[in-house]
Design a protein around this motif. Structure first.
Motif, short mmCIF file in Angstrom:
data_model
loop_
_atom_site.label_atom_id
_atom_site.label_comp_id
_atom_site.label_asym_id
_atom_site.label_seq_id
_atom_site.Cartn_x
_atom_site.Cartn_y
_atom_site.Cartn_z
N VAL A 95 0.90 -1.17 0.06
CA VAL A 95 0.07 0.08 -0.04
C VAL A 95 0.97 1.35 -0.07
CG1 VAL A 95 -1.85 1.32 1.23
CG2 VAL A 95 -2.10 -1.16 1.22
N HIS A 96 0.66 2.10 -0.90
CA HIS A 96 1.38 3.54 -1.03
C HIS A 96 0.42 4.49 -0.64
CE1 HIS A 96 3.74 1.00 -4.22
NE2 HIS A 96 4.60 1.69 -3.61
N PHE A 97 0.94 5.26 -0.08
CA PHE A 97 0.29 6.74 0.29
C PHE A 97 1.07 7.71 -0.20
CE2 PHE A 97 -1.04 9.97 3.80
CZ PHE A 97 -2.31 9.84 3.30
N ALA A 98 0.53 8.83 -1.19
CA ALA A 98 1.04 9.92 -1.59
C ALA A 98 0.38 11.22 -1.51
CB ALA A 98 1.15 9.68 -3.24
N GLU A 99 1.18 12.35 -1.65
CA GLU A 99 0.85 13.58 -1.03
C GLU A 99 1.16 14.74 -2.15
OE1 GLU A 99 1.58 15.24 2.79
OE2 GLU A 99 2.58 16.61 2.01
N LEU A 100 0.11 15.57 -2.56
CA LEU A 100 0.41 16.71 -3.52
C LEU A 100 1.31 17.57 -2.84
CD1 LEU A 100 -0.42 18.03 -6.45
CD2 LEU A 100 -2.20 19.20 -5.17
N ALA A 101 2.59 17.86 -3.38
CA ALA A 101 3.62 18.58 -2.79
C ALA A 101 4.05 19.67 -3.90
CB ALA A 101 4.67 18.01 -2.13
N GLY A 102 3.51 20.55 -3.95
CA GLY A 102 4.01 21.64 -4.90
C GLY A 102 3.54 21.09 -6.35
N TYR A 199 -9.51 12.99 0.44
CA TYR A 199 -9.92 14.40 0.48
C TYR A 199 -9.40 15.03 1.86
CZ TYR A 199 -12.94 13.37 -3.20
OH TYR A 199 -13.42 12.89 -4.56
N ASP A 200 -9.19 16.40 1.98
CA ASP A 200 -8.63 16.97 3.31
C ASP A 200 -9.78 17.66 3.64
OD1 ASP A 200 -9.25 19.34 1.48
OD2 ASP A 200 -6.96 19.76 1.79
N ALA A 201 -9.61 18.54 4.67
CA ALA A 201 -10.82 19.07 5.24
C ALA A 201 -11.83 20.08 4.66
CB ALA A 201 -10.52 19.87 6.77
N ARG A 202 -11.03 20.75 3.49
CA ARG A 202 -11.85 21.53 2.58
C ARG A 202 -12.46 20.87 1.51
NH1 ARG A 202 -6.50 24.24 0.99
NH2 ARG A 202 -5.78 22.02 0.99
N GLY A 203 -12.21 19.34 1.14
CA GLY A 203 -12.74 18.71 0.21
C GLY A 203 -12.03 18.73 -0.94
N GLN A 204 -10.62 19.06 -0.83
CA GLN A 204 -9.59 19.13 -1.85
C GLN A 204 -8.99 17.81 -2.15
OE1 GLN A 204 -7.37 22.66 -2.13
NE2 GLN A 204 -9.27 24.06 -2.29
N VAL A 205 -8.70 17.04 -3.18
CA VAL A 205 -7.99 16.03 -3.26
C VAL A 205 -6.30 16.27 -3.05
CG1 VAL A 205 -7.18 13.88 -4.64
CG2 VAL A 205 -9.60 14.85 -4.60
N THR A 206 -5.61 16.21 -2.02
CA THR A 206 -4.41 16.29 -1.51
C THR A 206 -3.49 15.13 -1.42
OG1 THR A 206 -4.93 16.52 0.81
CG2 THR A 206 -5.01 18.55 -0.63
N HIS A 207 -3.96 14.02 -1.29
CA HIS A 207 -3.37 12.62 -1.27
C HIS A 207 -4.25 11.56 -1.97
CE1 HIS A 207 -2.25 15.22 2.45
NE2 HIS A 207 -1.18 14.32 2.47
N SER A 208 -3.44 10.53 -2.12
CA SER A 208 -4.14 9.47 -2.72
C SER A 208 -3.39 7.98 -1.92
CB SER A 208 -4.04 9.14 -4.00
OG SER A 208 -2.55 9.42 -4.43
N LEU A 209 -4.08 6.93 -2.06
CA LEU A 209 -3.44 5.82 -1.46
C LEU A 209 -3.64 4.77 -2.87
CD1 LEU A 209 -5.80 3.40 -0.76
CD2 LEU A 209 -6.23 4.88 1.08
N SER A 210 -2.96 3.82 -2.72
CA SER A 210 -2.92 2.66 -3.79
C SER A 210 -2.71 1.38 -3.39
CB SER A 210 -1.84 3.01 -5.00
OG SER A 210 -0.50 2.72 -4.80
N VAL A 211 -2.95 0.41 -3.94
CA VAL A 211 -2.84 -1.02 -3.54
C VAL A 211 -2.33 -1.79 -4.71
CG1 VAL A 211 -3.75 -3.38 -2.85
CG2 VAL A 211 -4.92 -1.21 -2.15
N THR A 212 -0.97 -2.19 -4.50
CA THR A 212 -0.17 -2.36 -5.54
C THR A 212 0.07 -4.17 -5.50
OG1 THR A 212 0.98 -0.48 -5.81
CG2 THR A 212 2.14 -2.08 -7.00
#
Length: 251
Positions: A95-102, A199-212
């Motif tokens: 399982v991966h967890f990713a973040e929008l960073a810039g 989704y974050d507290a504002r309802g924006q997609v800032t992260h994601s998870l995947s199953v590989t």
């Protein structure tokens, strides 16, 4: 930014991928070996690079320690980790967890599955935008799509790799419509994954998870069959980040 600082940062990034010789580093910077050596000596004193027995340079242990401290400060990672671990244990997959960073999508956590094999993904490194499921799950929900499409180099890794901006844009439309993304062996042809937006507290997609998973262990059709389970995990992470709406960004 001063030229010396820029070169030092470039060296750290260059050796983070694999061990490098002094000559390789000098060629990469476009400078004489003596110039590269002076910067390397300073970086080595600070623990940012180290020399290995074959006289090449590698990432320093102090830098690795700083990296771990930085990860510990990523609140979303700490909140998501118990859910990611549970999902990996239940599915048996990585399982991966990713973040929008810039201007990048960065892997901030990775839970190896049972019998996992070496993958190109590494915590702290950016995901390949046009192949990685975690990247597509995030990009599908960004308002400035044209800018993201222009950032991809569209390198062709396998026969299933997205070929260009039009194809990627169409794929992102499908991701947004169905609510999940996938990587069908698009970077490493022996792997596949499905990915969900977070989704974050504002309802924006800032992260994601995947199953590989390895294709021979769990082909894409099998991963898709468990989408409800994966979607539930993504929704739980969204809740942990303060989101109070549904799986589609609606309150």
């Amino acid at each position: 930014m001063s030229q010396t600082v820029a070169r030092a940062i470039d060296i750290v990034a260059f050796v983070s991928r694999r061990h490098r010789t002094l000559g390789e580093i000098a060629d990469h910077l476009g400078v004489h070996k003596s110039t590269a050596l002076r910067i390397l000596q300073t970086l080595e004193e600070g623990g940012f690079v180290r020399r290995v027995p074959d006289h090449r340079y590698a990432m320093g242990f102090q830098l690795i320690a700083y990296g771990q401290l930085a990860l510990d400060q990523v609140e979303a990672r700490a909140l998501a980790r118990p859910i990611l671990q549970e999902l990996s244990e239940r599915s048996g997959h990585t399982v991966h967890f990713a973040e929008l960073a810039g201007d990048r999508v960065v892997y901030v956590d990775k839970i190896d599955g049972r019998g996992s094999v070496a993958m190109g993904s590494r915590i702290g490194l950016p995901a390949i935008l046009h192949t990685a499921g975690v990247a597509k799950a995030i990009l599908a929900h960004q308002p400035d799509r044209a800018r993201w499409l222009s950032r991809c180099d569209y390198q062709r890794f396998t026969p299933t790799t997205v070929a260009g901006p039009e194809e990627l844009s169409a794929e992102l439309d499908r991701v947004r419509e169905r609510g999940w993304a996938e990587d069908d062996g698009e970077h490493e042809d022996f792997l596949n994954c499905v990915a969900l937006p977070v989704y974050d507290a504002r309802g924006q997609v800032t992260h994601s998870l995947s199953v590989t998973a390895l294709k021979v262990v769990a082909p894409l059709a099998e991963l898709r069959a468990h989408l409800d389970e994966y979607r539930t995990a993504a929704h739980r992470v969204s809740r942990a980040l303060g989101w109070g709406g549904d799986d589609h960004g609606r309150r």
